[in-house]
Design a protein around this motif. Structure first.
Motif, mmCIF file in Angstrom:
data_model
loop_
_atom_site.group_PDB
_atom_site.id
_atom_site.type_symbol
_atom_site.label_atom_id
_atom_site.label_comp_id
_atom_site.label_asym_id
_atom_site.label_seq_id
_atom_site.Cartn_x
_atom_site.Cartn_y
_atom_site.Cartn_z
ATOM 1 N N GLY A 9 91.474 80.412 142.750
ATOM 2 C CA GLY A 9 92.617 80.623 143.616
ATOM 3 C C GLY A 9 93.217 79.375 144.215
ATOM 4 O O GLY A 9 94.179 79.470 144.963
ATOM 5 N N VAL A 10 92.690 78.181 143.909
ATOM 6 C CA VAL A 10 93.203 76.989 144.559
ATOM 7 C C VAL A 10 93.740 75.954 143.576
ATOM 8 O O VAL A 10 94.279 74.946 144.005
ATOM 9 N N ARG A 11 93.625 76.195 142.287
ATOM 10 C CA ARG A 11 94.051 75.200 141.306
ATOM 11 C C ARG A 11 94.828 75.889 140.185
ATOM 12 O O ARG A 11 94.414 76.930 139.690
ATOM 13 N N VAL A 64 93.157 72.143 137.493
ATOM 14 C CA VAL A 64 93.409 70.817 138.062
ATOM 15 C C VAL A 64 93.998 70.953 139.465
ATOM 16 O O VAL A 64 94.594 71.977 139.804
ATOM 17 N N PRO A 65 93.843 69.941 140.300
ATOM 18 C CA PRO A 65 94.468 69.972 141.626
ATOM 19 C C PRO A 65 95.982 70.128 141.518
ATOM 20 O O PRO A 65 96.612 69.613 140.591
ATOM 21 N N HIS A 66 96.572 70.841 142.467
ATOM 22 C CA HIS A 66 98.019 71.075 142.454
ATOM 23 C C HIS A 66 98.816 69.786 142.316
ATOM 24 O O HIS A 66 99.797 69.716 141.575
ATOM 25 N N ALA A 67 98.381 68.749 143.011
ATOM 26 C CA ALA A 67 99.142 67.497 143.023
ATOM 27 C C ALA A 67 99.179 66.825 141.660
ATOM 28 O O ALA A 67 100.069 66.016 141.389
ATOM 29 N N LEU A 104 95.573 83.066 127.128
ATOM 30 C CA LEU A 104 94.303 83.757 127.377
ATOM 31 C C LEU A 104 93.304 82.820 128.050
ATOM 32 O O LEU A 104 92.583 83.215 128.969
ATOM 33 N N ALA A 105 93.264 81.577 127.594
ATOM 34 C CA ALA A 105 92.356 80.599 128.198
ATOM 35 C C ALA A 105 92.743 80.312 129.638
ATOM 36 O O ALA A 105 91.883 80.240 130.534
ATOM 37 N N ALA A 106 94.044 80.160 129.895
ATOM 38 C CA ALA A 106 94.498 79.851 131.251
ATOM 39 C C ALA A 106 94.212 80.987 132.214
ATOM 40 O O ALA A 106 94.003 80.760 133.407
ATOM 41 N N ALA A 107 94.183 82.221 131.694
ATOM 42 C CA ALA A 107 93.955 83.381 132.557
ATOM 43 C C ALA A 107 92.476 83.689 132.767
ATOM 44 O O ALA A 107 92.127 84.516 133.610
ATOM 45 N N ALA A 108 91.600 83.028 132.019
ATOM 46 C CA ALA A 108 90.179 83.393 132.053
ATOM 47 C C ALA A 108 89.436 82.976 133.325
ATOM 48 O O ALA A 108 88.766 83.795 133.943
ATOM 49 N N PRO A 109 89.506 81.702 133.766
ATOM 50 C CA PRO A 109 88.757 81.329 134.971
ATOM 51 C C PRO A 109 89.405 81.948 136.212
ATOM 52 O O PRO A 109 90.629 82.078 136.262
ATOM 53 N N PRO A 110 88.607 82.312 137.200
ATOM 54 C CA PRO A 110 87.155 82.186 137.275
ATOM 55 C C PRO A 110 86.403 83.448 136.873
ATOM 56 O O PRO A 110 85.252 83.631 137.255
ATOM 57 N N ALA A 111 87.053 84.347 136.120
ATOM 58 C CA ALA A 111 86.345 85.544 135.680
ATOM 59 C C ALA A 111 85.370 85.231 134.555
ATOM 60 O O ALA A 111 84.299 85.832 134.455
ATOM 61 N N SER A 112 85.744 84.280 133.692
ATOM 62 C CA SER A 112 84.872 83.932 132.574
ATOM 63 C C SER A 112 85.178 82.512 132.123
ATOM 64 O O SER A 112 86.213 81.942 132.464
ATOM 65 N N GLY A 113 84.274 81.974 131.331
ATOM 66 C CA GLY A 113 84.439 80.614 130.819
ATOM 67 C C GLY A 113 83.144 79.837 130.975
ATOM 68 O O GLY A 113 82.372 80.055 131.908
ATOM 69 N N ARG A 114 82.926 78.953 130.040
ATOM 70 C CA ARG A 114 81.738 78.089 130.022
ATOM 71 C C ARG A 114 82.183 76.708 130.482
ATOM 72 O O ARG A 114 82.993 76.057 129.837
ATOM 73 N N ALA A 115 81.653 76.253 131.610
ATOM 74 C CA ALA A 115 82.119 75.011 132.228
ATOM 75 C C ALA A 115 81.413 73.805 131.603
ATOM 76 O O ALA A 115 80.183 73.734 131.580
ATOM 77 N N VAL A 116 82.221 72.871 131.122
ATOM 78 C CA VAL A 116 81.713 71.638 130.529
ATOM 79 C C VAL A 116 81.796 70.494 131.538
ATOM 80 O O VAL A 116 80.875 69.691 131.674
ATOM 81 N N VAL A 117 82.916 70.426 132.244
ATOM 82 C CA VAL A 117 83.126 69.421 133.281
ATOM 83 C C VAL A 117 83.525 70.142 134.555
ATOM 84 O O VAL A 117 84.352 71.057 134.530
ATOM 85 N N TYR A 118 82.931 69.729 135.665
ATOM 86 C CA TYR A 118 83.177 70.363 136.961
ATOM 87 C C TYR A 118 82.709 69.392 138.031
ATOM 88 O O TYR A 118 81.931 68.461 137.756
ATOM 89 N N PRO A 119 83.170 69.544 139.258
ATOM 90 C CA PRO A 119 82.765 68.611 140.312
ATOM 91 C C PRO A 119 81.245 68.530 140.453
ATOM 92 O O PRO A 119 80.557 69.554 140.512
ATOM 93 N N GLY A 120 80.749 67.313 140.440
ATOM 94 C CA GLY A 120 79.319 67.084 140.616
ATOM 95 C C GLY A 120 78.529 67.000 139.335
ATOM 96 O O GLY A 120 77.345 66.656 139.359
ATOM 97 N N VAL A 121 79.142 67.295 138.185
ATOM 98 C CA VAL A 121 78.376 67.304 136.936
ATOM 99 C C VAL A 121 77.750 65.945 136.647
ATOM 100 O O VAL A 121 76.689 65.860 136.012
ATOM 101 N N ALA A 122 78.358 64.861 137.116
ATOM 102 C CA ALA A 122 77.798 63.529 136.863
ATOM 103 C C ALA A 122 76.421 63.349 137.494
ATOM 104 O O ALA A 122 75.648 62.479 137.083
ATOM 105 N N HIS A 123 76.101 64.156 138.511
ATOM 106 C CA HIS A 123 74.788 64.056 139.163
ATOM 107 C C HIS A 123 73.689 64.722 138.332
ATOM 108 O O HIS A 123 72.504 64.538 138.631
ATOM 109 N N LEU A 124 74.069 65.506 137.335
ATOM 110 C CA LEU A 124 73.085 66.324 136.621
ATOM 111 C C LEU A 124 72.561 65.596 135.397
ATOM 112 O O LEU A 124 72.846 65.943 134.255
ATOM 113 N N THR A 125 71.766 64.581 135.668
ATOM 114 C CA THR A 125 71.091 63.839 134.619
ATOM 115 C C THR A 125 69.607 63.803 134.939
ATOM 116 O O THR A 125 69.201 63.867 136.107
#
Length: 201
Positions: A9-11, A64-67, A104-125
């Motif tokens: 609802g925010v992006r 993506v962020p609105h800006a 279809l892809a644009a309408a999917a999140p956040p109901a469904s989708g497999r996240a590859v990149v997301y905030p904080g993913v760089a910490h998951l090593t």
């Protein structure tokens, strides 16, 4: 509780159908797209399997962020090959069938989708704790396969294998885990299907 990283609802979400057939190809496409100058931090990039009477494949969504959305849209128009479908709200670009898949892809999140990149993913090593995973990333819920209601102590270690792919489930970014050696846990999806992403770490 809603995570401060939550995208729902925010992006605005851009859908992309570049003809990728597999998750590996779609993951590689995401990392290529995120190398574009207009794409800043804070993006949620997901893969989506789709099938229609005419075709099937794997599409991508970029929340993506609105800006940044107009700049990202322009970058994608320049970066993607001819025949790619793009969709954003009432905008569309490319062949009609590819645009339909992109919508279809644009309408999917956040109901469904497999996240590859997301905030904080760089910490998951390497190895992280349950507490760090939940506190430092957009992942909101952890589920252990076979024991979905089992409590997870915050100090429980998770072997990330540098490959953590949570999924949107009913608006909640959820990571499926399996037991690992030594009382630890590991993501259900292993790196083997998408080894190319190691090149983008």
């Amino acid at each position: 509780m809603t995570s401060p990283h939550h995208a729902s609802g925010v992006r605005p979400v851009i859908g992309v159908d570049a003809g990728t057939a597999s998750l590996r190809e779609a993951d590689h496409l995401i990392h290529r797209l995120l190398d574009r100058p207009a794409v800043t931090e804070g993006v949620f990039a997901c893969t989506h399997l789709f099938r229609t009477d005419e075709r099937r494949g794997t599409t991508v969504s970029l929340a993506v962020p609105h800006a940044d959305v107009d700049a990202v849209w322009r970058e994608l128009l320049k970066a993607l090959p001819e025949g790619t479908g793009l969709a954003l709200a009432d905008r569309g670009h490319g062949p009609a069938d590819a645009v339909d898949a992109a919508r279809l892809a644009a309408a999917a999140p956040p109901a469904s989708g497999r996240a590859v990149v997301y905030p904080g993913v760089a910490h998951l090593t390497g190895t992280v704790t349950v507490a760090d995973l939940l506190d430092r990333t957009a992942v909101e819920r952890l589920v252990v396969l076979g024991a979905p209601d089992a409590p997870l102590p915050p100090e429980t270690e998770v072997l990330t294998q540098d490959h953590v792919r949570p999924e949107w489930r009913d608006g909640v970014l959820t990571l499926a885990l399996v037991p690992a050696a030594g009382g630890r846990l590991a993501p259900f999806e292993v790196p083997n299907p998408t080894p190319c992403c190691a090149d983008h770490a």
